[in-house]
Design an enzyme around this catalytic site. Structure first.
Site, short mmCIF file in Angstrom:
data_model
loop_
_atom_site.label_atom_id
_atom_site.label_comp_id
_atom_site.label_asym_id
_atom_site.label_seq_id
_atom_site.Cartn_x
_atom_site.Cartn_y
_atom_site.Cartn_z
N LYS A 128 50.82 -9.85 30.35
CA LYS A 128 51.63 -11.13 29.95
C LYS A 128 53.00 -11.21 30.45
CE LYS A 128 50.68 -10.48 25.67
NZ LYS A 128 49.78 -9.25 25.54
N ALA A 129 53.95 -9.97 30.34
CA ALA A 129 55.20 -9.96 30.44
C ALA A 129 55.23 -9.98 32.19
CB ALA A 129 55.93 -8.56 30.02
N GLY A 141 54.55 -4.87 23.17
CA GLY A 141 55.56 -4.06 24.08
C GLY A 141 55.08 -4.76 25.31
N HIS A 142 56.07 -5.25 25.95
CA HIS A 142 56.14 -6.43 27.27
C HIS A 142 56.85 -5.47 28.13
CE1 HIS A 142 55.17 -9.99 24.62
NE2 HIS A 142 54.10 -9.24 24.64
N ALA A 186 52.90 0.54 25.35
CA ALA A 186 54.20 0.19 25.43
C ALA A 186 54.91 0.35 24.44
CB ALA A 186 54.29 -0.87 26.30
N ARG A 203 55.15 -16.29 -0.19
CA ARG A 203 56.39 -17.19 -0.31
C ARG A 203 57.32 -16.29 -1.31
NH1 ARG A 203 52.55 -21.25 -2.75
NH2 ARG A 203 51.53 -19.35 -3.01
N ASP A 238 48.02 -6.45 25.76
CA ASP A 238 48.46 -5.68 26.91
C ASP A 238 47.86 -6.06 28.17
OD1 ASP A 238 49.82 -4.20 25.20
OD2 ASP A 238 48.20 -2.83 24.61
N GLN A 252 50.36 -10.19 21.82
CA GLN A 252 49.17 -9.66 21.51
C GLN A 252 48.21 -10.55 22.13
OE1 GLN A 252 51.25 -10.50 18.45
NE2 GLN A 252 51.97 -8.43 18.90
P1 GDP Z 1 51.83 -7.23 27.87
O1 GDP Z 1 51.78 -6.51 26.64
O2 GDP Z 1 50.57 -8.06 28.03
O3 GDP Z 1 52.95 -7.70 28.50
O4 GDP Z 1 51.29 -5.79 28.90
P2 GDP Z 1 51.81 -4.36 28.75
O5 GDP Z 1 53.31 -4.42 29.46
O6 GDP Z 1 51.87 -3.71 27.22
O7 GDP Z 1 50.94 -3.45 29.60
C1 GDP Z 1 50.68 -4.18 31.17
C2 GDP Z 1 50.97 -3.07 32.02
O8 GDP Z 1 50.39 -3.30 33.18
C3 GDP Z 1 52.43 -2.74 32.20
O9 GDP Z 1 52.79 -1.40 32.71
C4 GDP Z 1 52.82 -3.32 33.48
O10 GDP Z 1 53.84 -2.95 34.34
C5 GDP Z 1 51.34 -3.25 34.10
N1 GDP Z 1 50.88 -4.34 35.21
C6 GDP Z 1 50.90 -5.73 34.83
N2 GDP Z 1 50.42 -6.27 35.89
C7 GDP Z 1 49.97 -5.13 36.75
C8 GDP Z 1 49.27 -5.22 38.23
O11 GDP Z 1 48.70 -6.49 38.51
N3 GDP Z 1 48.99 -4.14 38.53
C9 GDP Z 1 49.23 -2.86 38.16
N4 GDP Z 1 48.84 -1.75 38.67
N5 GDP Z 1 49.91 -2.74 36.90
C10 GDP Z 1 50.26 -4.09 36.16
P1 IMO Z 2 51.26 -7.02 23.26
O1 IMO Z 2 52.05 -8.17 23.07
C1 IMO Z 2 48.04 -4.46 22.09
C2 IMO Z 2 47.35 -4.29 17.70
C3 IMO Z 2 47.39 -2.87 16.93
C4 IMO Z 2 46.45 -3.01 16.05
C5 IMO Z 2 46.35 -4.52 15.54
C6 IMO Z 2 47.09 -4.57 14.47
O2 IMO Z 2 52.18 -5.73 23.84
O3 IMO Z 2 49.98 -7.31 24.01
P2 IMO Z 2 49.72 -4.85 14.04
O4 IMO Z 2 50.73 -3.65 14.15
O5 IMO Z 2 49.99 -5.97 14.70
O6 IMO Z 2 49.50 -5.00 12.48
O7 IMO Z 2 48.56 -4.01 14.23
O8 IMO Z 2 47.03 -4.96 16.70
N1 IMO Z 2 48.45 -4.78 18.52
C7 IMO Z 2 48.54 -4.73 19.73
N2 IMO Z 2 47.63 -4.37 20.73
N3 IMO Z 2 49.01 -5.19 22.20
C8 IMO Z 2 49.92 -5.60 21.39
O9 IMO Z 2 50.99 -6.49 21.63
C9 IMO Z 2 49.67 -5.26 20.17
N4 IMO Z 2 50.31 -5.82 18.92
C10 IMO Z 2 49.49 -5.44 17.86
O10 IMO Z 2 47.03 -1.84 18.08
O11 IMO Z 2 45.01 -2.79 16.56
MG MG Z 3 51.95 -4.65 25.70
#
Ligand code: GDP
Ligand code: IMO
Ligand code: MG
Length: 425
Positions: free
Chosen positions: A16-17, A40-41, A299, A143, A13, A224
């Site tokens: 990245k997205a 969740g991106h 997300a 496997r 989180d 992740q």
């Molecule tokens: P990811 O899993 O790494 O793609 O990240 P997530 O989407 O789970 O969480 C990142 C959250 O931060 C999302 O709600 C984005 O819209 C938001 N976000 C990303 N970059 C920025 C930033 O520079 N500032 C703010 N305020 N929000 C951001």
């Molecule tokens: P993105 O791509 C944050 C965490 C779970 C748990 C551990 C193992 O959005 O960054 P799993 O379901 O993968 O077996 O859970 O990993 N986890 C994440 N935390 N962002 C994610 O993805 C995650 N995907 C898994 O909360 O701690």
């Molecule tokens: Mg995420």
């Protein structure tokens, strides 16, 4: 042309997205290489917010091809839900997506076992997303797993599924007292899914390497983050794949020779969802405040994210194991209202500085040494170049760069595409 990789440096989180979306406009192929619908991106474009779980975030660009490569745990139900979600918003996933024939398939029983295992684990819960990811990868390693290619041939599927259910039904009934799975409806639904996706199933490794040789560009989208990596994270509180650079090669089948840029995404503070060590974690009102301002709720599962200060040891570890060539620092706008900002600069145990982020997963008794920097107390969300940032903010960024020893190439000051500062060399 060459391949670029975007990888999470913390516990997921990181934003990245947002950065992938920013970088995708000139890219031919965007590739998910590991993880599954546990991700969740979030991408914000104009006033629209899109959340992706399996489909690469680059799908918003009309000329990109999205690839779900061999390393992904592909859940047919989640995939079709996402296809429908995007169709409602005018995006035809089938037109621009290809799927690897060797992705492992996540089944409802994987989800059921994931949830049952968590319940049975008591205080040893991982806090998984319950998307069945670890159980599916477990079957891959054992496997016995089903792969997408198996779904395209009815005799082969019959044979694989018979063996698979023979093993899994004993596990379901004897270990978890869960209902066993009937062969017929599952067989039918898998064949149906196979028929739907048949036109877009490929040897994606071949297609990507051929495209790269022909001068096309590829962006690898990590899910992740390094702290959740099965080898380099805080085991056992990790996910079941390698989000790190090695996983990008193994999970896509792209030759390492094509990879010339690895961008690590780092939030200007740190968050974590689920259980596991978090040395710079904040608690009580301080954590609540950061969670509220940063809107730190998952997300995928909606769970509140744990929040803390920037952790330099974790970033140095991520820089090492991923071979980062640059960093994108995200969500720095969220730190606008702090008088003082802390940076976790070193780990100590019994007063002794640790040489590096521990790889044995044991972070018990870690004390964090902090540096405190003055805040900037100013909204920076409209900044578009480095010189628009207040001095204290630039000092914070410079100090992080100095400590991590990797150039910060992008600074994100908001969720949208335009809220991005590119740092010139
Ligand atoms: P990811 O899993 O790494 O793609 O990240 P997530 O989407 O789970 O969480 C990142 C959250 O931060 C999302 O709600 C984005 O819209 C938001 N976000 C990303 N970059 C920025 C930033 O520079 N500032 C703010 N305020 N929000 C951001
Ligand atoms: P993105 O791509 C944050 C965490 C779970 C748990 C551990 C193992 O959005 O960054 P799993 O379901 O993968 O077996 O859970 O990993 N986890 C994440 N935390 N962002 C994610 O993805 C995650 N995907 C898994 O909360 O701690
Ligand atoms: Mg995420």
């Amino acid at each position: 042309m060459t391949a670029k990789l975007v990888v999470g440096t913390q516990w997921g989180d990181e934003g990245k997205a947002k950065i992938i979306d920013y970088l995708s406009s000139q890219i031919d192929y965007i590739v998910r290489y590991q993880g599954g619908a546990n991700a969740g991106h979030t991408v914000s474009v104009n006033d629209e917010v899109y959340i992706f779980h399996l489909i690469p975030s680059g799908i918003l660009y009309p000329d990109t091809t999205c690839v779900i490569a061999n390393g992904v745990a592909l859940d047919p139900i989640s995939f079709m839900e996402e296809v429908a979600y995007l169709k409602e918003r005018g995006i035809d996933v089938f037109e621009r997506t290809i799927l690897s024939d060797s992705c492992h398939i996540v089944l409802p029983l994987h989800r059921a076992i994931d949830a049952a295992r968590e319940t049975a684990a008591g205080d040893k819960q991982i806090g998984t997303t319950k998307r069945g990811i670890g159980v599916c990868y477990g079957d891959k390693v054992m496997r016995i797993g089903l792969r997408l290619g198996d779904l395209l041939d009815k005799d082969r599927l019959k044979e694989c599924l018979t063996h698979f259910l023979d093993v899994k039904n004993r596990v379901l009934a004897n270990m978890y007292s869960e209902p066993v799975v009937d062969f017929d409806p599952l067989y039918k639904s898998l064949l149906e899914f196979g028929e739907k996706v048949r036109p877009i199933v490929r040897n994606t490794s071949l297609e990507l390497n051929t495209a790269l040789k022909a001068g096309k560009s590829v962006l690898l989208e990590g899910a992740q983050g390094t702290g959740l990596d099965i080898d380099f994270g805080t085991y056992p509180y990790v996910t079941s794949s390698n989000p790190t650079t090695g996983g990008a090669i193994a999970g896509s089948g792209i030759s390492f020779q094509h990879l010339n840029e690895v961008i690590g995404i780092a939030k200007a503070y740190v968050t974590r969802v689920g259980e596991g060590p978090f040395p710079t974690e904040l608690h009580g009102d301080e954590a609540e405040e950061l969670r509220k301002i940063g809107r730190e709720f998952g997300a995928t599962t909606g769970r509140p994210r744990r929040c803390g200060w920037f952790d330099v040891e974790l970033l140095r570890h991520a820089a090492r194991v991923n071979g980062l060539t640059g960093i994108a620092l995200t969500k720095i706008d969220i730190l606008a209202n702090y008088d003082e900002i802390k940076i976790g600069v070193a780990y100590k145990r019994n007063g002794q500085r640790l040489p590096a982020f521990p790889t044995d997963g044991n972070l018990d008794g870690i004390e964090v040494e902090y540096e405190t920097m003055p805040g900037w107390n100013e909204d920076i969300s409209k900044a578009r170049k480095l010189s628009d940032l207040p001095k204290n903010c630039r000092d914070y960024i410079d100090r992080l760069e100095e400590l991590i020893e990797v150039p910060i190439k992008f600074i994100s000051v908001g969720p949208g595409r335009k809220d991005t500062i590119v740092v010139d060399d």
